[in-house]
Design a protein around this motif. Structure first.
Motif, PDB file in Angstrom:
ATOM      1  N   HIS A 228       0.793  -1.230   0.000  1.00 53.46           N
ATOM      2  CA  HIS A 228       0.000   0.000   0.000  1.00 53.46           C
ATOM      3  C   HIS A 228       0.828   1.284   0.000  1.00 53.46           C
ATOM      4  O   HIS A 228       0.286   2.357  -0.231  1.00 53.46           O
ATOM      5  CB  HIS A 228      -0.943   0.015   1.218  1.00 53.46           C
ATOM      6  CG  HIS A 228      -1.813  -1.186   1.304  1.00 53.46           C
ATOM      7  ND1 HIS A 228      -2.861  -1.399   0.435  1.00 53.46           N
ATOM      8  CD2 HIS A 228      -1.784  -2.251   2.139  1.00 53.46           C
ATOM      9  CE1 HIS A 228      -3.444  -2.554   0.745  1.00 53.46           C
ATOM     10  NE2 HIS A 228      -2.807  -3.092   1.769  1.00 53.46           N
ATOM     11  N   GLY A 229       2.118   1.180   0.260  1.00 56.59           N
ATOM     12  CA  GLY A 229       2.949   2.368   0.392  1.00 56.59           C
ATOM     13  C   GLY A 229       2.912   3.288  -0.818  1.00 56.59           C
ATOM     14  O   GLY A 229       2.845   4.514  -0.671  1.00 56.59           O
ATOM     15  N   ALA A 230       2.925   2.725  -2.016  1.00 54.64           N
ATOM     16  CA  ALA A 230       2.962   3.561  -3.229  1.00 54.64           C
ATOM     17  C   ALA A 230       1.701   4.392  -3.376  1.00 54.64           C
ATOM     18  O   ALA A 230       1.775   5.588  -3.682  1.00 54.64           O
ATOM     19  CB  ALA A 230       3.178   2.688  -4.464  1.00 54.64           C
ATOM     20  N   TRP A 231       0.534   3.790  -3.150  1.00 51.67           N
ATOM     21  CA  TRP A 231      -0.691   4.588  -3.317  1.00 51.67           C
ATOM     22  C   TRP A 231      -0.913   5.532  -2.148  1.00 51.67           C
ATOM     23  O   TRP A 231      -1.503   6.602  -2.316  1.00 51.67           O
ATOM     24  CB  TRP A 231      -1.911   3.746  -3.647  1.00 51.67           C
ATOM     25  CG  TRP A 231      -2.490   2.840  -2.607  1.00 51.67           C
ATOM     26  CD1 TRP A 231      -2.355   1.491  -2.535  1.00 51.67           C
ATOM     27  CD2 TRP A 231      -3.362   3.194  -1.518  1.00 51.67           C
ATOM     28  NE1 TRP A 231      -3.067   0.983  -1.469  1.00 51.67           N
ATOM     29  CE2 TRP A 231      -3.702   2.012  -0.838  1.00 51.67           C
ATOM     30  CE3 TRP A 231      -3.893   4.396  -1.068  1.00 51.67           C
ATOM     31  CZ2 TRP A 231      -4.533   1.994   0.285  1.00 51.67           C
ATOM     32  CZ3 TRP A 231      -4.725   4.386   0.048  1.00 51.67           C
ATOM     33  CH2 TRP A 231      -5.042   3.199   0.713  1.00 51.67           C
ATOM     34  N   VAL A 232      -0.425   5.179  -0.960  1.00 51.49           N
ATOM     35  CA  VAL A 232      -0.492   6.125   0.164  1.00 51.49           C
ATOM     36  C   VAL A 232       0.355   7.351  -0.165  1.00 51.49           C
ATOM     37  O   VAL A 232      -0.071   8.488   0.045  1.00 51.49           O
ATOM     38  CB  VAL A 232      -0.054   5.452   1.483  1.00 51.49           C
ATOM     39  CG1 VAL A 232       0.124   6.492   2.599  1.00 51.49           C
ATOM     40  CG2 VAL A 232      -1.072   4.386   1.898  1.00 51.49           C
ATOM     41  N   LYS A 233       1.544   7.132  -0.713  1.00 49.30           N
ATOM     42  CA  LYS A 233       2.410   8.243  -1.126  1.00 49.30           C
ATOM     43  C   LYS A 233       1.707   9.124  -2.156  1.00 49.30           C
ATOM     44  O   LYS A 233       1.706  10.348  -2.042  1.00 49.30           O
ATOM     45  CB  LYS A 233       3.726   7.691  -1.686  1.00 49.30           C
ATOM     46  CG  LYS A 233       4.586   8.686  -2.451  1.00 49.30           C
ATOM     47  CD  LYS A 233       5.430   9.536  -1.562  1.00 49.30           C
ATOM     48  CE  LYS A 233       6.480  10.307  -2.368  1.00 49.30           C
ATOM     49  NZ  LYS A 233       6.398  11.732  -2.118  1.00 49.30           N
ATOM     50  N   GLN A 234       1.096   8.513  -3.156  1.00 50.98           N
ATOM     51  CA  GLN A 234       0.344   9.285  -4.163  1.00 50.98           C
ATOM     52  C   GLN A 234      -0.750  10.113  -3.498  1.00 50.98           C
ATOM     53  O   GLN A 234      -0.940  11.282  -3.832  1.00 50.98           O
ATOM     54  CB  GLN A 234      -0.311   8.347  -5.174  1.00 50.98           C
ATOM     55  CG  GLN A 234       0.575   7.809  -6.235  1.00 50.98           C
ATOM     56  CD  GLN A 234      -0.257   6.982  -7.210  1.00 50.98           C
ATOM     57  OE1 GLN A 234      -0.896   5.995  -6.834  1.00 50.98           O
ATOM     58  NE2 GLN A 234      -0.259   7.403  -8.447  1.00 50.98           N
ATOM     59  N   GLY A 235      -1.487   9.490  -2.605  1.00 54.89           N
ATOM     60  CA  GLY A 235      -2.572  10.182  -1.919  1.00 54.89           C
ATOM     61  C   GLY A 235      -2.069  11.335  -1.074  1.00 54.89           C
ATOM     62  O   GLY A 235      -2.642  12.434  -1.085  1.00 54.89           O
ATOM     63  N   PHE A 236      -0.983  11.121  -0.330  1.00 61.33           N
ATOM     64  CA  PHE A 236      -0.438  12.173   0.523  1.00 61.33           C
ATOM     65  C   PHE A 236       0.139  13.318  -0.300  1.00 61.33           C
ATOM     66  O   PHE A 236       0.029  14.481   0.093  1.00 61.33           O
ATOM     67  CB  PHE A 236       0.626  11.604   1.455  1.00 61.33           C
ATOM     68  CG  PHE A 236       0.074  10.839   2.629  1.00 61.33           C
ATOM     69  CD1 PHE A 236      -1.281  10.651   2.818  1.00 61.33           C
ATOM     70  CD2 PHE A 236       0.928  10.304   3.561  1.00 61.33           C
ATOM     71  CE1 PHE A 236      -1.780   9.946   3.905  1.00 61.33           C
ATOM     72  CE2 PHE A 236       0.451   9.606   4.661  1.00 61.33           C
ATOM     73  CZ  PHE A 236      -0.904   9.424   4.835  1.00 61.33           C
ATOM     74  N   ASP A 237       0.770  13.002  -1.423  1.00 56.43           N
ATOM     75  CA  ASP A 237       1.257  14.065  -2.309  1.00 56.43           C
ATOM     76  C   ASP A 237       0.087  14.919  -2.794  1.00 56.43           C
ATOM     77  O   ASP A 237       0.189  16.148  -2.851  1.00 56.43           O
ATOM     78  CB  ASP A 237       2.009  13.481  -3.505  1.00 56.43           C
ATOM     79  CG  ASP A 237       3.378  12.919  -3.144  1.00 56.43           C
ATOM     80  OD1 ASP A 237       3.844  13.099  -1.997  1.00 56.43           O
ATOM     81  OD2 ASP A 237       3.979  12.272  -4.029  1.00 56.43           O
ATOM     82  N   GLN A 238      -1.030  14.265  -3.121  1.00 56.21           N
ATOM     83  CA  GLN A 238      -2.203  15.012  -3.575  1.00 56.21           C
ATOM     84  C   GLN A 238      -2.791  15.840  -2.441  1.00 56.21           C
ATOM     85  O   GLN A 238      -3.225  16.972  -2.657  1.00 56.21           O
ATOM     86  CB  GLN A 238      -3.261  14.082  -4.163  1.00 56.21           C
ATOM     87  CG  GLN A 238      -4.398  14.826  -4.839  1.00 56.21           C
ATOM     88  CD  GLN A 238      -3.916  15.765  -5.938  1.00 56.21           C
ATOM     89  OE1 GLN A 238      -3.172  15.347  -6.820  1.00 56.21           O
ATOM     90  NE2 GLN A 238      -4.317  17.034  -5.881  1.00 56.21           N
ATOM     91  N   VAL A 239      -2.815  15.306  -1.231  1.00 54.66           N
ATOM     92  CA  VAL A 239      -3.295  16.089  -0.088  1.00 54.66           C
ATOM     93  C   VAL A 239      -2.453  17.349   0.060  1.00 54.66           C
ATOM     94  O   VAL A 239      -3.001  18.440   0.267  1.00 54.66           O
ATOM     95  CB  VAL A 239      -3.271  15.264   1.218  1.00 54.66           C
ATOM     96  CG1 VAL A 239      -3.535  16.158   2.434  1.00 54.66           C
ATOM     97  CG2 VAL A 239      -4.296  14.143   1.174  1.00 54.66           C
ATOM     98  N   ALA A 240      -1.142  17.234  -0.058  1.00 52.39           N
ATOM     99  CA  ALA A 240      -0.276  18.410   0.054  1.00 52.39           C
ATOM    100  C   ALA A 240      -0.655  19.455  -0.997  1.00 52.39           C
ATOM    101  O   ALA A 240      -0.780  20.648  -0.689  1.00 52.39           O
ATOM    102  CB  ALA A 240       1.189  18.007  -0.079  1.00 52.39           C
ATOM    103  N   ARG A 241      -0.863  19.001  -2.228  1.00 53.66           N
ATOM    104  CA  ARG A 241      -1.272  19.946  -3.286  1.00 53.66           C
ATOM    105  C   ARG A 241      -2.662  20.524  -3.002  1.00 53.66           C
ATOM    106  O   ARG A 241      -2.913  21.716  -3.237  1.00 53.66           O
ATOM    107  CB  ARG A 241      -1.234  19.250  -4.645  1.00 53.66           C
ATOM    108  CG  ARG A 241       0.176  18.953  -5.135  1.00 53.66           C
ATOM    109  CD  ARG A 241       0.211  18.411  -6.561  1.00 53.66           C
ATOM    110  NE  ARG A 241      -0.259  17.047  -6.653  1.00 53.66           N
ATOM    111  CZ  ARG A 241       0.508  15.960  -6.553  1.00 53.66           C
ATOM    112  NH1 ARG A 241       1.808  16.092  -6.351  1.00 53.66           N
ATOM    113  NH2 ARG A 241      -0.008  14.765  -6.668  1.00 53.66           N
ATOM    114  N   ASP A 242      -3.562  19.689  -2.482  1.00 55.79           N
ATOM    115  CA  ASP A 242      -4.926  20.135  -2.167  1.00 55.79           C
ATOM    116  C   ASP A 242      -4.938  21.148  -1.025  1.00 55.79           C
ATOM    117  O   ASP A 242      -5.685  22.138  -1.073  1.00 55.79           O
ATOM    118  CB  ASP A 242      -5.823  18.949  -1.809  1.00 55.79           C
ATOM    119  CG  ASP A 242      -6.142  18.037  -2.987  1.00 55.79           C
ATOM    120  OD1 ASP A 242      -5.879  18.413  -4.151  1.00 55.79           O
ATOM    121  OD2 ASP A 242      -6.665  16.924  -2.728  1.00 55.79           O
ATOM    122  N   VAL A 243      -4.153  20.903   0.029  1.00 53.57           N
ATOM    123  CA  VAL A 243      -4.064  21.848   1.154  1.00 53.57           C
ATOM    124  C   VAL A 243      -3.546  23.185   0.638  1.00 53.57           C
ATOM    125  O   VAL A 243      -4.081  24.246   0.989  1.00 53.57           O
ATOM    126  CB  VAL A 243      -3.134  21.305   2.272  1.00 53.57           C
ATOM    127  CG1 VAL A 243      -2.786  22.395   3.277  1.00 53.57           C
ATOM    128  CG2 VAL A 243      -3.770  20.118   2.971  1.00 53.57           C
TER     129      VAL A 243
END
Length: 155
Positions: A128-143
């Motif tokens: 799951h690490g790869a998709w968690v990383k993708q999701g967290f990168d998107q959260v950073a952009r969204d914030v």
């Protein structure tokens, strides 16, 4: 035991808005669905030790999964954290930390980490690490987008 190789870290973003506004975005849980494309729903009282009920969308899919964790850190304009604790039914464990750092009067740096813990940490990271990383990168952009939009509206 925690291992460095089981740590997911998002991109770091510099946000053209004060840390107080970034904190406001992160703690306005009822509005997550308006701006957060990874965590599309979040319910919590905001009290330390209480449950955080999330609806997380796996990046690149339409699949949303429920994630229930405990609020463990609330340091205004600095740190917001929750963690998954192992149970008899599910041995998974993790801690997510969201960091807010003022780098000027109207500039803030944000990033988030997730440390997979416990018996299944290596497996969780591998699967799951790869998709968690993708999701967290998107959260950073969204914030960043949300805080900058609100800051511009309030100028």
């Amino acid at each position: 035991m925690a291992k460095a190789e089981n740590l997911v870290t998002s991109i770091h973003v510099d946000i053209d808005a004060p840390a107080s506004l970034v904190w406001e975005v992160l703690t306005d849980f009822r509005r997550y669905a308006e701006w957060n494309s990874f965590c599309q729903g979040l319910e919590t009282t905001g009290q330390l030790g209480d449950m955080v009920h999330m609806q997380v969308r796996i990046p690149g899919t339409d699949q949303t999964i429920p994630v229930n964790e405990y609020l463990v850190a609330w340091e205004p304009e600095r740190l917001l954290s929750w963690e998954q604790r192992p149970t008899d039914e599910n041995k998974d464990a993790a801690r997510r930390d969201q960091y807010v750092q003022a780098i000027g009067p109207a500039r803030t740096r944000y990033f988030t980490t997730d440390l997979f813990l416990g018996l299944n940490a290596d497996t969780i990271m591998r699967e799951h690490g790869a998709w968690v990383k993708q999701g967290f990168d998107q959260v950073a952009r969204d914030v960043k987008a949300r805080a900058e939009a609100l800051h511009a509206q309030r100028q």
